[in-house]
Enzyme design. Structure first.
Site, PDB file in Angstrom:
ATOM      1  CG  ASP A  21      13.510   6.033   2.577  1.00 52.06           C
ATOM      2  OD1 ASP A  21      13.144   5.697   1.564  1.00 52.06           O
ATOM      3  OD2 ASP A  21      12.247   7.345   2.853  1.00 52.06           O
ATOM      4  CG  ASN A  69      11.014  -1.421  -2.547  1.00 50.22           C
ATOM      5  OD1 ASN A  69      11.297  -1.417  -1.930  1.00 50.22           O
ATOM      6  ND2 ASN A  69      10.481  -0.094  -3.073  1.00 50.22           N
TER       7      ASN A  69
END
Length: 251
Positions: A21, A69
């Protein structure tokens, strides 16, 4: 985070899982487009693979693209798919030269046929390697994984090959995307967030969690060694007391 010594071989996790991340925030901080952060993150992937392979880790699972996503801007998703495609073509040879086996888990049906073909080709090229397993989670979600495992078992029951009462946690675990691999011992998340974001929900039940404030492109050799050293300093109890664990270690 303070520097710590590398983990001793006896306390190295067999399986490390990482939520990579912070790529977008890394790029934004430098006034760059988001895709620049994802490209920079490839160097961190190489660094982490190197440290894990040299440290004796057997499996490294990287959360590359979640099933959620797809909700990101179409331009970013398209750039990610192009980066994934080019990385597969470029890195497969490097992995093969280093005796590393590549596996890709997740629902591939939504990917472009050319990308699916590149996945199969990269897996085939590295299939015979046995030094280390690199597992990429792409269009993967922990809930999806549990659901597809349940569906597999339901089909076995429907076909008369399995009784419902014979379904155990252990049996369901074998039907997960990671079913033939050891469960993760250590899960790392970079970028300063403290959540697991639908990643390996079943598999992380007893994993040690390690959170780093570093954005993924900055998480390289030293950061990975620090994470392994932190893992080595922990006592894993699996529901037991500290006294029970210590007594077992002395036995």
């Amino acid at each position: 985070m303070e520097k710590t010594k590398p983990a001793a071989p006896s306390s190295v996790p067999r399986h490390v899982a990482i939520i990579m991340d912070g790529n977008n925030r890394w790029a934004k901080k430098r006034l760059l487009p988001g895709v620049a952060g994802h490209k920079a993150g490839v160097d961190a992937v190489r660094a982490v693979i190197e440290v894990c392979a040299k440290s004796g880790v057997e499996v490294l699972t990287l959360f590359a693209f979640s099933s959620e996503n797809w909700q990101r801007p179409a331009e970013e998703v398209g750039a990610l798919m192009e980066l994934f495609f080019s990385a597969l073509r470029r890195e497969a040879k490097r992995l093969d030269e280093n005796n590393i086996s590549l596996r890709i888990i997740g629902d591939r049906s939504r990917f472009h046929p050319e990308l699916q073909a590149a996945m199969r080709e990269a897996e085939a090229v590295t299939a015979g390697n046995n030094r280390f397993i690199l597992q990429i989670a792409a269009n993967y979600g922990g809930q999806w994984d549990i659901a597809q495992a349940a569906q597999r078992l339901a089909r076995e029951v429907q076909a008369g090959h399995l009784r419902p009462e014979d379904i155990t946690p252990g049996l369901l675990q074998t039907c997960l995307a990671t079913g033939d691999l050891p469960l993760p011992d250590l899960c790392i998340r970079t970028g300063g967030e403290h959540r697991i974001s639908n990643f390996l929900l079943w598999q992380l039940a007893y994993a040690e969690l390690y959170f780093s404030d570093l954005y993924w492109p900055d998480f390289k050799h030293e950061a990975m060694r620090n994470a392994l050293a932190d893992f080595a300093s922990r006592q894993r109890r699996f529901g037991k007391t500290s006294e029970q664990v210590e007594a077992g270690a002395r036995a």
